[in-house]
Scaffold this motif. Structure first.
Motif, PDB file in Angstrom:
ATOM      1  N   ALA A   1     -50.937 -70.027  30.279  1.00 25.29           N
ATOM      2  CA  ALA A   1     -52.018 -69.009  31.417  1.00 25.29           C
ATOM      3  C   ALA A   1     -50.895 -68.931  32.675  1.00 25.29           C
ATOM      4  CB  ALA A   1     -52.804 -70.234  31.990  1.00 25.29           C
ATOM      5  N   ASP A   2     -50.681 -68.348  34.071  1.00 27.29           N
ATOM      6  CA  ASP A   2     -50.437 -68.060  35.050  1.00 27.29           C
ATOM      7  C   ASP A   2     -50.453 -69.040  36.142  1.00 27.29           C
ATOM      8  OD1 ASP A   2     -48.500 -65.951  36.723  1.00 27.29           O
ATOM      9  OD2 ASP A   2     -50.257 -66.250  38.098  1.00 27.29           O
ATOM     10  N   GLN A   3     -49.655 -69.581  37.223  1.00 28.95           N
ATOM     11  CA  GLN A   3     -49.864 -71.047  37.933  1.00 28.95           C
ATOM     12  C   GLN A   3     -50.936 -70.148  38.602  1.00 28.95           C
ATOM     13  OE1 GLN A   3     -49.663 -73.675  37.764  1.00 28.95           O
ATOM     14  NE2 GLN A   3     -47.659 -74.565  36.184  1.00 28.95           N
ATOM     15  N   ASN A   4     -51.034 -69.295  39.169  1.00 31.70           N
ATOM     16  CA  ASN A   4     -51.445 -68.717  40.778  1.00 31.70           C
ATOM     17  C   ASN A   4     -53.173 -67.839  39.934  1.00 31.70           C
ATOM     18  OD1 ASN A   4     -49.616 -69.473  42.356  1.00 31.70           O
ATOM     19  ND2 ASN A   4     -48.488 -67.818  41.870  1.00 31.70           N
ATOM     20  N   ASP A   5     -52.592 -67.204  38.970  1.00 31.48           N
ATOM     21  CA  ASP A   5     -54.457 -66.302  38.425  1.00 31.48           C
ATOM     22  C   ASP A   5     -54.483 -66.764  36.764  1.00 31.48           C
ATOM     23  OD1 ASP A   5     -55.947 -64.380  37.722  1.00 31.48           O
ATOM     24  OD2 ASP A   5     -54.891 -62.708  38.509  1.00 31.48           O
ATOM     25  N   PRO A   6     -54.680 -67.268  36.482  1.00 35.77           N
ATOM     26  CA  PRO A   6     -54.367 -68.102  35.073  1.00 35.77           C
ATOM     27  C   PRO A   6     -55.787 -67.116  34.723  1.00 35.77           C
ATOM     28  CG  PRO A   6     -55.348 -69.707  35.802  1.00 35.77           C
ATOM     29  CD  PRO A   6     -54.951 -68.865  37.257  1.00 35.77           C
ATOM     30  N   TRP A   7     -55.112 -66.917  32.659  1.00 37.73           N
ATOM     31  CA  TRP A   7     -56.126 -66.397  32.490  1.00 37.73           C
ATOM     32  C   TRP A   7     -57.344 -67.102  31.526  1.00 37.73           C
ATOM     33  CZ3 TRP A   7     -51.497 -64.654  29.206  1.00 37.73           C
ATOM     34  CH2 TRP A   7     -51.172 -65.499  27.701  1.00 37.73           C
ATOM     35  N   GLU A   8     -58.167 -66.144  31.495  1.00 40.64           N
ATOM     36  CA  GLU A   8     -59.449 -66.244  30.690  1.00 40.64           C
ATOM     37  C   GLU A   8     -59.526 -65.496  29.371  1.00 40.64           C
ATOM     38  OE1 GLU A   8     -64.227 -66.171  30.770  1.00 40.64           O
ATOM     39  OE2 GLU A   8     -63.335 -65.218  31.481  1.00 40.64           O
ATOM     40  N   TYR A   9     -59.459 -65.931  28.139  1.00 41.76           N
ATOM     41  CA  TYR A   9     -59.907 -65.276  26.702  1.00 41.76           C
ATOM     42  C   TYR A   9     -59.959 -66.083  25.910  1.00 41.76           C
ATOM     43  CZ  TYR A   9     -56.290 -68.994  25.602  1.00 41.76           C
ATOM     44  OH  TYR A   9     -55.869 -70.070  25.221  1.00 41.76           O
ATOM     45  N   SER A  10     -60.613 -64.360  24.956  1.00 43.97           N
ATOM     46  CA  SER A  10     -61.588 -64.723  23.542  1.00 43.97           C
ATOM     47  C   SER A  10     -60.586 -65.005  22.533  1.00 43.97           C
ATOM     48  CB  SER A  10     -62.732 -63.739  23.396  1.00 43.97           C
ATOM     49  OG  SER A  10     -63.595 -63.901  24.749  1.00 43.97           O
ATOM     50  N   TRP A  11     -60.524 -65.562  21.364  1.00 45.09           N
ATOM     51  CA  TRP A  11     -59.868 -65.105  20.431  1.00 45.09           C
ATOM     52  C   TRP A  11     -60.484 -65.860  18.909  1.00 45.09           C
ATOM     53  CZ3 TRP A  11     -60.319 -70.068  22.550  1.00 45.09           C
ATOM     54  CH2 TRP A  11     -60.740 -70.957  22.171  1.00 45.09           C
TER      55      TRP A  11
ATOM     56  N   LYS B   1     -53.736 -63.520  33.742  1.00 40.40           N
ATOM     57  CA  LYS B   1     -52.943 -63.470  33.278  1.00 40.40           C
ATOM     58  C   LYS B   1     -51.929 -64.179  32.856  1.00 40.40           C
ATOM     59  CE  LYS B   1     -50.271 -63.160  38.517  1.00 40.40           C
ATOM     60  NZ  LYS B   1     -49.521 -61.890  38.665  1.00 40.40           N
ATOM     61  N   GLY B   2     -50.922 -64.131  32.509  1.00 41.82           N
ATOM     62  CA  GLY B   2     -50.169 -64.888  31.651  1.00 41.82           C
ATOM     63  C   GLY B   2     -49.102 -64.560  30.822  1.00 41.82           C
ATOM     64  N   THR B   3     -48.361 -65.268  29.701  1.00 40.06           N
ATOM     65  CA  THR B   3     -46.865 -64.500  29.176  1.00 40.06           C
ATOM     66  C   THR B   3     -47.420 -64.928  28.299  1.00 40.06           C
ATOM     67  OG1 THR B   3     -45.523 -66.850  29.637  1.00 40.06           O
ATOM     68  CG2 THR B   3     -45.420 -65.385  31.406  1.00 40.06           C
ATOM     69  N   PHE B   4     -46.413 -64.113  27.317  1.00 39.89           N
ATOM     70  CA  PHE B   4     -46.806 -64.510  25.945  1.00 39.89           C
ATOM     71  C   PHE B   4     -45.041 -64.845  25.021  1.00 39.89           C
ATOM     72  CE2 PHE B   4     -46.759 -62.957  21.411  1.00 39.89           C
ATOM     73  CZ  PHE B   4     -46.932 -63.425  20.408  1.00 39.89           C
ATOM     74  N   GLU B   5     -44.489 -65.978  24.564  1.00 38.83           N
ATOM     75  CA  GLU B   5     -43.399 -65.850  24.116  1.00 38.83           C
ATOM     76  C   GLU B   5     -42.925 -65.944  22.239  1.00 38.83           C
ATOM     77  OE1 GLU B   5     -38.864 -67.780  24.618  1.00 38.83           O
ATOM     78  OE2 GLU B   5     -41.082 -68.237  25.699  1.00 38.83           O
ATOM     79  N   VAL B   6     -42.017 -64.640  21.880  1.00 42.45           N
ATOM     80  CA  VAL B   6     -42.122 -64.811  20.029  1.00 42.45           C
ATOM     81  C   VAL B   6     -40.924 -64.522  19.947  1.00 42.45           C
ATOM     82  CG1 VAL B   6     -43.177 -62.953  19.535  1.00 42.45           C
ATOM     83  CG2 VAL B   6     -43.150 -64.850  17.918  1.00 42.45           C
ATOM     84  N   GLY B   7     -39.973 -64.999  19.018  1.00 47.20           N
ATOM     85  CA  GLY B   7     -38.523 -63.789  18.879  1.00 47.20           C
ATOM     86  C   GLY B   7     -37.883 -64.305  19.708  1.00 47.20           C
TER      87      GLY B   7
END
Length: 281
Positions: A77-87, A47-53
């Motif tokens: 990315a989260d500090q304890n459970d960082p995400w893995e993603y594709s883009w 998991k992680g966070t996304f921010e816009v506006g």
């Protein structure tokens, strides 16, 4: 991190620019910064966070987010459970339509597939595991990108997009103006604008006129003519070139509308005017 570039994509309708996958380190982040192309991240794990506006949302496995051109974003990315993603990063003339059908936009950038995401994972895996070793590779990759969108469109439903931003009347007005700014050179109607914004045509027209003091159609015509006035300053462009560049296939109709808005025919304007200070930037 694995990144693959597509440098020679000749498909102007939809161009795959680059794609990849990354298992992020704790706290790994991007921004605040912007891109000059579209980019979609899909979270495979963590998991992680996304921010816009000024709005921030926590995202997890099975969710994804859209980045639109020239929008300042920050994701981490989260500090304890960082995400893995594709883009996938892409651009092209069909992008607004594909994103609209996918229920994705600058104001609704989040989507969710949950645990039932085998199709999109398979599509991304095929894309990332592909190698540029045959003549048809570019066509194959573009096909996979279309397949990626077909999955998002098929999965779009009434409970999407996930609420991300409180919509106000001003928000809808801004969406209309942004849509016109991007699409003024194309054949667009008030109905197509309403469909893009997601409101009934009559309600949107009433809302826009209440806030702006003019109709959407008048705003569109005036915007096109002010853009056309800028283009008359380029001697390399014929009046026909200018007409088509602002969405008018009929040069006579264009000249009529130009004179109505600017007070002079485009040929006269070109000969006797300098760049007015009130034109669009």
């Amino acid at each position: 991190m694995i990144t693959y570039m597509c440098k020679n994509n000749h498909f102007q309708e939809l161009q795959l620019l680059h794609y990849g996958t990354e298992a992020c380190a704790p706290g790994h982040h991007f921004g605040p910064a912007m891109r000059d192309y579209y980019k979609i991240h899909y979270i495979l794990d963590g998991k992680g966070t996304f921010e816009v506006g000024g709005k921030k949302v926590e995202l997890r496995k099975g969710q994804g987010f859209l980045i639109v051109p020239h929008s300042v974003v920050h994701y981490e990315a989260d500090q304890n459970d960082p995400w893995e993603y594709s883009w996938v990063a892409f651009q092209g003339s069909t992008c607004p339509s594909l994103l609209q059908q996918s229920c994705l936009s600058e104001h609704h950038p989040i989507f969710e597939l949950g645990n039932d995401d085998d199709e999109i994972r398979s599509c991304l895996h095929r894309m990332i595991s592909s190698r540029n070793t045959h003549k048809g590779w570019e066509i194959s990759m573009t096909g996979l990108l279309f397949q990626f969108f077909s999955i998002l469109i098929d999965r779009a439903s009434e409970d999407r997009p996930i609420p991300f931003q409180d919509y106000t009347k001003e928000t809808y007005v801004t969406q209309v103006m942004d849509f016109i700014e991007i699409n003024y050179a194309n054949t667009i109607t008030v109905q197509s604008i309403a469909s893009h914004v997601g409101l009934q045509r009559s309600y949107l027209c009433s809302l826009f006129k209440d806030k702006m003091g003019t109709s959407i159609q008048s705003y569109l015509v005036n915007y096109r003519m002010r853009r056309a006035a800028e283009l008359t300053l380029d001697p390399a462009l014929t009046i026909g070139d200018i007409s088509r560049s602002v969405g008018y296939a009929d040069q006579l109709l264009f000249s009529k509308m130009f004179k109505k808005v600017m007070g002079e025919a485009p040929t006269y304007y070109r000969k006797h005017k300098t760049a007015p200070s009130h034109l669009c930037s």
